[in-house]
Motif scaffolding. Structure first.
Motif, PDB file in Angstrom:
ATOM      1  N   SER A 182       0.738  -1.366  -0.034  1.00 25.20           N
ATOM      2  CA  SER A 182      -0.179   0.117  -0.105  1.00 25.20           C
ATOM      3  C   SER A 182       0.884   1.315  -0.151  1.00 25.20           C
ATOM      4  N   PRO A 183       2.049   1.465   0.640  1.00 23.50           N
ATOM      5  CA  PRO A 183       2.704   2.641   0.389  1.00 23.50           C
ATOM      6  C   PRO A 183       3.081   3.045  -0.779  1.00 23.50           C
ATOM      7  N   VAL A 184       3.012   2.051  -1.770  1.00 29.19           N
ATOM      8  CA  VAL A 184       3.282   2.522  -3.443  1.00 29.19           C
ATOM      9  C   VAL A 184       2.198   3.179  -3.841  1.00 29.19           C
ATOM     10  N   GLN A 185       0.788   3.288  -3.014  1.00 29.58           N
ATOM     11  CA  GLN A 185      -0.306   4.178  -3.435  1.00 29.58           C
ATOM     12  C   GLN A 185       0.389   5.278  -3.166  1.00 29.58           C
ATOM     13  N   ILE A 186       1.070   5.575  -1.939  1.00 29.75           N
ATOM     14  CA  ILE A 186       1.254   7.230  -1.569  1.00 29.75           C
ATOM     15  C   ILE A 186       2.537   7.605  -2.501  1.00 29.75           C
ATOM     16  N   ARG A 187       3.375   6.615  -2.985  1.00 30.83           N
ATOM     17  CA  ARG A 187       4.580   7.190  -3.638  1.00 30.83           C
ATOM     18  C   ARG A 187       4.003   7.451  -4.908  1.00 30.83           C
TER      19      ARG A 187
END
Ligand code: PHE
Length: 355
Positions: A182-187
């Motif tokens: 999910s952190p790839v959503q932010i990035r």
């Protein structure tokens, strides 16, 4: 007995002995030694011929003739013996060099992708064909991307859901091995907005994740694919349509799906997604615990706080997101009974599944 008679007898005896010796030679080398012994410059025949000088001139032609016929006989015997020995040596060599052509040849084994990589590729390809862009993020994350920006504040109990591998760092930033993709959503959202301004985007992010779990059904390292879409009119109906299409496409069959209310800090509403059991076509079996359904992934509408964390106006923009476990989907697709098979790297297993 005249000199010529004794010479004649000597010649006859020599001829007999020589022929007998030639036929008994064990190999070509021995035969060659015998040739020198009898016919060489210092050989037996030359010795015998030394007696010719003592003969009366009239007797010499007769002996000369006999010498020639002895030489001829010896040469013939040598020829025969040579041929026999050559034949014999050829035979011996054939025996010694015999090849066992019944032995199976060694196969050249070709490489194959690891089943997990194959799964990541297949899944990414399906979304890629639907127009999603492939993105990746770092496996070593910071708390902001892994938790805070995803609406998981420091004191939030959800942080305990992920048993996290925290890393030692020299600065103030707390680093960890990402517990989900999910952190790839932010990035991806931050990068997209920076490059294109506020505009729709659809992303698929395959990758490796880490949790402090280790038992028969959990590995501390496993793989997820994160999928999300942001736009002005993204709805839960779109989420369901994309999921339906994806699962049917990955499993090559029409599959029913159902969404069950659930909770994730970064989605609202949230839903667990079940699909009809691929093992029993929904009739009920051991794999689906007789329910006919398999829980395959977590999903939901991106929480307004997540959109806000990247600076998007949550009144204008909406999005869906889901994250799936690759190991589980590959196991279901190929009927693989044990998670550990993926990490033992037994070539027999890899060869059977890999392509
Ligand atoms: N990140 C969640 C997990 O690892 C899965 C998820 C992704 C759920 C996106 C909802 C939306 O469990």
């Amino acid at each position: 007995m005249s000199d010529s008679t004794s010479l004649t007898e000597q010649l006859e005896a020599t001829q007999q002995r020589a022929i007998a010796d030639f036929s008994q030679a064990k190999n070509l080398k021995e035969l060659d030694a015998l040739r020198t012994q009898y016919l060489g410059k210092k050989g037996v025949l030359t010795d015998v011929l030394k007696g010719v000088g003592r003969l009366a001139p009239a007797e010499r032609p007769l002996i000369g003739q006999q010498v020639n016929s002895v030489k001829q006989a010896l040469n013939e015997a040598l020829g025969t013996a040579t041929e026999q020995l050559q034949q014999q040596e050829r035979q011996q060599r054939i025996e010694a060099e015999r090849l066992d052509i019944s032995l199976p040849a060694r196969r050249q084994s070709t490489g194959a992708r690891h089943p997990i990589q194959q799964g990541l590729d297949e899944i990414s390809d399906i979304f890629s064909r639907m127009g999603f862009t492939i993105a990746q993020g770092p496996e070593m994350e910071d708390e902001f991307h892994n938790f805070d920006a995803l609406n998981i504040p420091p004191e939030h109990p959800a942080r305990a859901m992920h048993d996290t591998f925290f890393l030692q760092s020299d600065d103030d930033v707390s680093r960890l091995l990402r517990t989900h993709t999910s952190p790839v959503q932010i990035r991806a959202m931050l990068k997209h907005i920076k490059a294109n301004g506020e505009s729709p985007l659809a992303v698929v992010a395959p990758g490796r994740v880490f949790r402090c779990d280790h038992d028969v059904t959990h590995s501390p390292m496993f793989h997820q694919v994160e999928v999300f879409k942001v736009g002005e009119d993204v709805s839960m109906a779109q989420l369901k349509g994309v999921l339906q299409y994806f699962l049917s496409s990955y499993f090559n069959q029409d599959l029913p799906i159902r969404l069950r209310p659930s909770y994730f800090p970064f989605t609202e509403p949230s839903a667990e997604v079940d699909m009809g059991c691929v093992m029993c076509q929904g009739k009920g079996c051991r794999v689906c615990k007789n329910t006919g359904w398999l829980e395959v992934l977590g999903s939901g509408m991106i929480h307004p706080n997540v959109l806000k964390s990247v600076g998007l106006d949550s009144e204008r923009w909406s999005g869906f997101a889901f994250g799936l476990g690759v190991e589980r989907l590959v196991m279901l697709k190929y009927g693989i009974p044990d998670l550990r098979l993926f990490f033992e790297n037994d070539a027999r297993f890899l060869r059977r599944i890999g392509a």
